[in-house]
Scaffold this active site. Structure first.
Site, PDB file in Angstrom:
ATOM      1  N   ARG A 108      -5.519   2.901   2.800  1.00  0.00           N
ATOM      2  CA  ARG A 108      -4.962   4.242   2.791  1.00  0.00           C
ATOM      3  C   ARG A 108      -3.523   4.188   2.325  1.00  0.00           C
ATOM      4  O   ARG A 108      -2.766   3.304   2.736  1.00  0.00           O
ATOM      5  CB  ARG A 108      -5.030   4.793   4.217  1.00  0.00           C
ATOM      6  N   SER A 177      -3.846  -5.340   8.791  1.00  0.00           N
ATOM      7  CA  SER A 177      -4.567  -5.636  10.033  1.00  0.00           C
ATOM      8  C   SER A 177      -5.479  -6.854   9.902  1.00  0.00           C
ATOM      9  O   SER A 177      -6.691  -6.787  10.127  1.00  0.00           O
ATOM     10  CB  SER A 177      -5.353  -4.396  10.471  1.00  0.00           C
ATOM     11  N   ASP A 230      -1.647  -2.404  13.009  1.00  0.00           N
ATOM     12  CA  ASP A 230      -1.937  -1.012  13.371  1.00  0.00           C
ATOM     13  C   ASP A 230      -1.461  -0.661  14.781  1.00  0.00           C
ATOM     14  O   ASP A 230      -1.058   0.481  15.044  1.00  0.00           O
ATOM     15  CB  ASP A 230      -3.429  -0.696  13.210  1.00  0.00           C
TER      16      ASP A 230
END
Length: 500
Positions: A108, A177, A230
């Site tokens: 993203r 992550s 995250d």
């Protein structure tokens, strides 16, 4: 004629007796099945039990492991990773900042225009991009060039609402992550790939340097200001809106926690103490384990069959990746030993991970009188038609036992963190207990209402009325992505220029 009538009567009576015997046998068999199902559920409930005393033992074990992990590398199953984040967003940040969130088969990109205390986030835009499968096992340059290309395309679509001062570089927060050995706020070497990625050339390399080089190849004037995971992003995103946020927790497909620690309480930290006196610690709490955790045969089997036996035990008990699979194993045993779904075992029920946690949640939340949602899910997903109400109730009961054990253990983990930082009890001498906020992100917490309600009520039960009144749980929806952009702002190369 009389003999015929007598014979017919005898035959009729025999048939009636046979039918009655069949009915009795069916009822006895049905009764036996119900008794066996009830016994299996009772056993599950007992093995999953989380009375207050056991939860306190789990919380205490979490605190002990936190101390051990902070004392030395490898001193605990909890990695207690130093994040190099020693200052969190304050709400005063202004300007345009970007974030890149890479944690799976999609990534993203996001941009935010920050307006300081008065306006906070003035505008936010984001875009999700799928990674072609061949790039997940290809070369390092190919993967990062693809990501940088998508980033450049996203920057090119910047509208008039977003503006950056002339002569300044765009700055990016990079949420990565995957297991990384962080060496500074904007550098970290990849330990290993997970989640289907297998690119040998990147292991042992600085992932920020890899991304920066790819950005340069795109002729894009941008630099990575912060490398975070995250959970730390969730903590930062929560802190931006509420200065009392001190813990960030992810409860989604996976699970993790991060919190603000006093720098002098980290024996393994050998650098200069930060000016703030604080350091964010990435616990990697999914790997927590303790003899006090209520493990069942189903959990042992799940762990043995997993890709990482003996690892991530806490995650396997409380996260969205595994709750549905534990339920499947329970239902399979009920089908085998108590004929829960009839004389034969539904073939689809033998397929690992066919029963996902969102389906479990939908069945658990079914409030209809005939548990219609449960019946529909069993039919559509597992090919089990015409289930009785009694059978559906058994399924809901199994959901309840598994979900609430997970929620109560997650609450115990949070209490362990609060205990470590001295926020687990009411203030002494009648003083005010400082307000403390736990920011939680993740689909499991957000969408599985019975789970989240149970977590909150368990926190209250463990902390007591007075102490729990000062502990606030906040949903930090989308916290990890926006948190990375906010940390890019916190570590901007232009801060000194603005402050002088």
């Amino acid at each position: 004629m009389g003999k015929v009538a007598v014979t017919a009567a005898v035959v009729g009576a025999a048939a009636a007796c046979a039918a009655a015997a069949l009915v009795v046998r069916h009822r006895m068999r049905s009764s036996g099945r119900c008794a066996r199902a009830a016994a299996l559920l009772k056993e599950l409930e007992e093995r999953c039990a989380t009375p207050l005393g056991k939860l306190r033992q789990v919380a205490d074990a979490m605190t002990v492991e936190m101390h051990a992990g902070l004392a030395s590398e490898g001193g605990s199953k909890l990695k207690m990773l130093i994040s190099y984040v020693d200052k969190l967003p304050t709400g005063d940040e202004t300007g345009l900042f970007y974030a890149l969130d890479l944690g799976g088969t999609n990534f993203r990109v996001l941009r935010v225009q920050l307006g300081g205390k008065e306006q906070h986030v003035v505008k936010k835009e984001s875009k999700e991009v799928s990674i072609p499968p061949h790039l997940m096992v290809g070369g390092s340059d190919e993967l990062f060039d693809f990501i940088a290309s998508a980033l450049a395309e996203f920057v090119a679509s910047e509208g008039e609402d977003f503006h950056i001062p002339v002569g300044r570089q765009r700055e990016l927060g990079f949420t990565f992550s995957f297991p990384v050995r962080q060496t500074s706020i904007a550098s970290g070497t990849l330990i290993k790939w997970t989640k289907g990625f297998n690119i040998e050339g990147t292991v042992g390399e600085d992932v920020v340097a890899e991304l920066n080089r790819a950005i340069e190849r795109q002729c894009l004037d941008m630099r990575v200001s912060a490398l975070v995971n995250d959970t730390i992003g969730t903590l930062a995103g929560g802190r931006y809106y509420d200065n009392d946020v001190i813990v960030g927790v992810i409860l989604g497909t996976g699970t993790n926690a991060a919190y603000v620690e006093r720098a002098h309480a980290i024996p393994k930290w050998h650098g200069l103490l930060p000016k703030s006196g604080e350091m964010v610690i990435n616990m990697e709490w999914g790997n927590f384990t303790s003899s006090h955790l209520p493990m069942t045969d189903y959990d042992q089997a799940l762990d043995t069959e997993s890709l990482n036996p003996g690892e991530q035990i806490f995650e396997k008990l409380i996260s969205g990746m595994y709750l549905g699979e534990i339920l499947r194993k329970v239902l399979l045993r009920l089908a085998n030993e108590a004929s829960l779904f009839g004389d034969s075992v539904p073939p689809k029920l033998e397929t690992p991970f066919i029963l996902r946690t969102p389906v479990m949640s939908a069945m658990h939340h079914d409030n209809s009188p005939d548990l219609k949602v449960v019946g529909t899910k069993l039919k559509e997903l597992l090919g089990i038609p015409n289930t009785s109400l009694k059978t559906r109730k058994v399924v809901v009961q199994a959901c309840d036992i598994i979900a609430k054990r997970g929620a109560r253990l997650a609450a115990a983990g949070i209490v362990g963190i609060l205990k470590k930082i001295g926020h687990d009890s009411a203030a002494k001498d009648g003083g005010d207990t400082p307000r403390m906020v736990v920011a939680i992100d993740g689909g499991l917490y957000e969408h599985y209402n019975i789970f989240s309600e149970c977590l909150r009520s368990t926190l209250k039960e463990m902390l007591g009325e007075e102490a729990s009144a000062s502990v606030v749980i906040k949903l930090a929806n989308d916290g990890s992505s926006i948190g990375a952009a906010l940390l890019a702002a916190s570590y901007s190369q232009y801060l000194d220029v603005e402050e002088s």
